[in-house]
Design a protein around this motif. Structure first.
Motif, short mmCIF file in Angstrom:
data_model
loop_
_atom_site.label_atom_id
_atom_site.label_comp_id
_atom_site.label_asym_id
_atom_site.label_seq_id
_atom_site.Cartn_x
_atom_site.Cartn_y
_atom_site.Cartn_z
N VAL A 70 11.78 -26.01 -20.05
CA VAL A 70 12.87 -25.93 -20.22
C VAL A 70 14.01 -25.53 -19.04
CG1 VAL A 70 14.56 -24.33 -21.26
CG2 VAL A 70 12.35 -24.81 -22.60
N ALA A 71 14.93 -26.11 -18.90
CA ALA A 71 15.86 -25.90 -17.45
C ALA A 71 16.80 -24.86 -17.80
CB ALA A 71 16.33 -27.24 -16.91
N LEU A 72 17.03 -23.75 -16.93
CA LEU A 72 18.38 -23.25 -16.96
C LEU A 72 19.40 -23.51 -15.83
CD1 LEU A 72 16.65 -19.55 -17.12
CD2 LEU A 72 17.71 -20.79 -19.24
N VAL A 73 20.46 -23.84 -16.28
CA VAL A 73 21.39 -24.42 -15.43
C VAL A 73 22.68 -23.60 -15.44
CG1 VAL A 73 20.41 -26.81 -15.33
CG2 VAL A 73 22.48 -26.07 -16.60
N GLY A 74 23.53 -23.48 -14.34
CA GLY A 74 24.52 -22.75 -14.54
C GLY A 74 25.04 -22.37 -13.05
N GLU A 75 26.19 -22.23 -12.51
CA GLU A 75 26.58 -21.61 -11.44
C GLU A 75 25.79 -20.38 -10.71
OE1 GLU A 75 30.88 -20.21 -12.05
OE2 GLU A 75 30.56 -22.42 -12.03
N SER A 76 26.22 -20.10 -9.44
CA SER A 76 25.48 -18.63 -9.08
C SER A 76 26.28 -17.65 -10.12
CB SER A 76 25.94 -18.50 -7.72
OG SER A 76 25.36 -19.52 -6.91
N GLY A 77 25.35 -16.49 -10.16
CA GLY A 77 25.86 -15.37 -11.15
C GLY A 77 26.03 -15.74 -12.56
N SER A 78 25.55 -16.73 -12.95
CA SER A 78 25.52 -17.02 -14.28
C SER A 78 24.45 -16.42 -15.35
CB SER A 78 25.33 -18.54 -14.49
OG SER A 78 24.17 -19.07 -14.11
#
Length: 666
Positions: A374-382
């Protein structure tokens, strides 16, 4: 013909090693025209940063220039004394570093740091400083100028560094990995800024990076370096369409792609070993086309077309480079059981207390099945790393539950049993910081065995050897120290240390972000093999969506601590998209897609209201509705869940422009 801004001719540089010297840059020549951006790319240790620093006359006691000439707008850089260099730096040539956090003075306000540069060159500050902040897209009010670096985001810090570089209006700017470590949306904004500044100010740039996709968006030409040698220089489009040198072909083949079907990357054979370079072509030991003559005969750049040069005597004999095959990766065995391996239920994590409290995760729920990635993606601070740290027991949740199979885990790791600690292992982003520099690799691998399997003491050496073999390292590495290994080898050791505990779940926190493309490909191949052969589940944190598309089974998209989208990989990478997911996908640089303007609004810093946390940034915000109430979940029959006020039909229509960029709909 446009005049030259820079000319480098026959540059050779050595570093002190013991009682002697080792040459790290050999006979490198190139030029940059006025207003042109030249990209410089290659594996770690190829000498690209050394070349870049020579353009500013950088010298220290352990470095010497053996030969060559650097002419910067008619000025001989290598002939300047310290006073001459001080006058040149900032006024004629400036530098944007990789890490703005360490480049900026933590004890000085950001406005004062710009003032200091202007004063050093006898230029008035005040209005000029405010104008520079406005030029790079930062607030120019007095309150912002009085902030300290730690009060700015990573993207804002890098913009301050760019403002410093432009303070005295130099004609040439050297950028050394200026976006490494930044998330894709921040990276896209920095690249947009540089493109805009170049158009407005007409400055020339040398852009050093290992990110080939990013270079395709900004560079006019690209120079490829290997082991201190320039092996190919070509216009950007031509380099990607028809790479000629075997090393360039290998780099491009190792580049993960977000476009089209999943495909495996092809890591370069072997490793760069400077102690074992042949007299001839330095790439010969790793080249699929090398002949005995290649090991003996020194290669130099030769014409291979208009503005295209290649250092390979077999140039005319090599077959055309094949396009990467769009073939699906082999399916991993299904290790799933009726119960999920890991369950995260309504998890909330806060930092600080009282009025200074900050909610890093807000009511997050997800599961990880046995053998699933399972991948967690999002910008810094997400909130990606916060979620992993909470699962590992490194931070205590304010609310919610974490279960391993059916057992609820204690909030902090010290309260968990040895068995629970063993089953969840953390692989950190930076192996330099996570490996003990004073312990051998063998000792670092022995520690988990002593803690989790004390009854197996007699077979410790065999288990260490087996763990190294699992990550494709031989037994001899056990006696080495971390500083004797390359970055990719250190990351393999970090993976081996996690695997030797025989975990069920690996928490992989940006484990590829600091690695160059060829090393990244080898680690990615390793993770794919471990997933297939051992059935290890992974929570894989990354801001590289091309890597995520290759490795993940399901993807969870986070923004400001909340889940925006969750579902099977191919459904997340196909319409309908959450508007935030769409902005992330559009921000991914790719040589196969043309750069387009940023679609989302400028980053906001205000506290979220009662509505959608993405409302202040969303390019398709519904006035009134999006900020007034939390968005509902929209679900597809295939298991995709999107949290948005727009209907799935609306989101499908709004995603259609993405097809122009090359992402395919399955």
């Amino acid at each position: 013909m446009t005049a030259l801004a820079l000319e480098v001719d026959g540059l050779s540089v050595s570093y002190r090693q013991g009682l002697g010297w080792r040459q790290v840059v050999e006979d490198v020549s190139f030029s940059v025209r006025r207003g042109e951006v030249l990209g410089l790319v290659g594996e770690s240790g190829c000498g690209k940063s050394t070349v870049a620093l020579q353009l500013l006359g950088f010298r220290h006691g352990g470095l010497r220039t053996d030969a060559g000439r650097i002419m910067l707008d008619g000025l001989n850089v290598l002939g300047q004394d310290r006073a001459g260099l001080d006058r040149m730096r900032g006024a004629r040539v400036s530098f944007v570093p990789q890490n703005p956090t360490t480049a900026l003075n933590p004890g000085m306000r950001v406005g004062a740091q710009i003032d200091e540069i202007l004063a050093a060159h006898d230029r008035p500050a005040g209005d000029r400083t405010r104008a520079l902040f406005g030029l790079v897209g930062l607030p120019d009010d007095a309150a912002f100028l009085r902030r300290f670096p730690h009060q700015l985001s990573g993207g804002q810090q890098q913009r301050v560094c760019i403002a410093m570089a432009l303070a005295c209006e130099p004609g040439f700017v050297v950028l050394d990995e200026p976006t490494t470590g930044l998330d894709v949306t921040t990276q896209e904004q920095i690249v947009e800024l540089l493109i805009d500044l170049r158009a407005r100010l007409g400055m020339s740039m040398l852009y050093v990076t290992h990110d080939l996709g990013l270079l395709s968006q900004i560079a006019d030409r690209i120079g490829v370096m290997y082991a201190g040698h320039m092996v190919e220089i070509a216009p950007t489009e031509r380099l990607f369409a028809a790479p000629r040198h075997p090393y360039t072909r290998g780099l491009i083949a190792a580049l993960p792609r977000i476009d089209g079907a999943r495909r495996s990357v092809r890591p370069l054979r072997g490793l760069l070993q400077r102690d074992m370079l042949p007299k001839g072509c330095p790439f010969a030991p790793r080249c699929d086309y090398a002949l005995p003559r290649c090991f003996e005969e020194v290669q130099s750049l030769s014409p291979a077309g208009q503005h295209h040069e290649v250092a390979c005597w077999r140039l005319a004999e090599l077959p055309p480079a094949a396009a990467p095959a769009d073939t699906d990766l082999p399916a991993a065995p299904d290790h799933r059981s009726t119960l999920p391996l890991l369950s995260v239920d309504r998890l909330t994590v806060s930092y600080g207390r009282g009025s200074r409290a900050f909610t890093a995760l807000d009511n997050v729920s997800l599961t990880v099945e046995k053998g699933e990635t399972v991948a967690l993606v999002g910008e810094s601070g997400s909130g990606k790393s916060t979620l992993a740290r909470a699962i590992a027991g490194m931070v205590a949740p304010a609310a919610g539950h974490i279960r391993l199979v059916q057992s609820e885990l204690a909030a902090l790791v010290k309260a968990r049993s040895p068995a629970e600690r063993r089953l969840i292992q953390y692989i950190f982003q930076n192996p330099d910081a996570s490996l003990n520099p004073r312990a051998t690799i063998g000792r670092s691998l022995t520690r988990p065995l002593e803690f989790f399997f004390p009854e197996r003491e007699a077979s410790t050496a065999e288990q260490v050897t087996a763990a190294l073999a699992e990550v494709r390292l031989d037994a001899g590495y056990a006696s080495r120290y971390p500083d004797q290994l390359s970055g990719g080898e250190r990351q393999r050791v970090a993976i081996a240390r996690a695997l030797i505990a025989q975990p069920d779940l690996l928490l992989c926190d940006e484990v590829l972000s600091a690695l160059d493309v060829s090393v990244q490909a080898s680690i990615l191949e390793l993770l794919q093999r471990l997933k297939s052969e051992l059935g290890v589940a992974m929570l894989f944190i990354s801001h590289d969506l091309a890597v995520v598309r290759m490795l993940a089974d399901r993807v969870c998209v986070l923004f400001r601590g909340q889940v925006m989208e969750l579902g099977p990989r191919e459904q997340v990478f196909a319409p309908p998209f959450h508007p935030y997911t769409l902005s992330l996908l559009e921000a991914v640089p790719s040589p196969l897609r043309k750069r387009k303007p940023v679609r989302q609004k400028t980053m906001g810093s205000g506290e979220p209201g009662p509505g959608c946390v993405y409302a202040g940034r969303c390019a398709v915000e519904i006035p009134g509705a999006c900020r007034a109430a939390p968005p509902p979940w929209r679900e597809t029959p295939g298991g995709l869940a999107i949290r948005c006020h727009h209907t799935l039909e609306d989101l499908q229509r709004k995603a259609s422009p993405l097809a122009e960029k090359g992402l395919e709909t399955p």
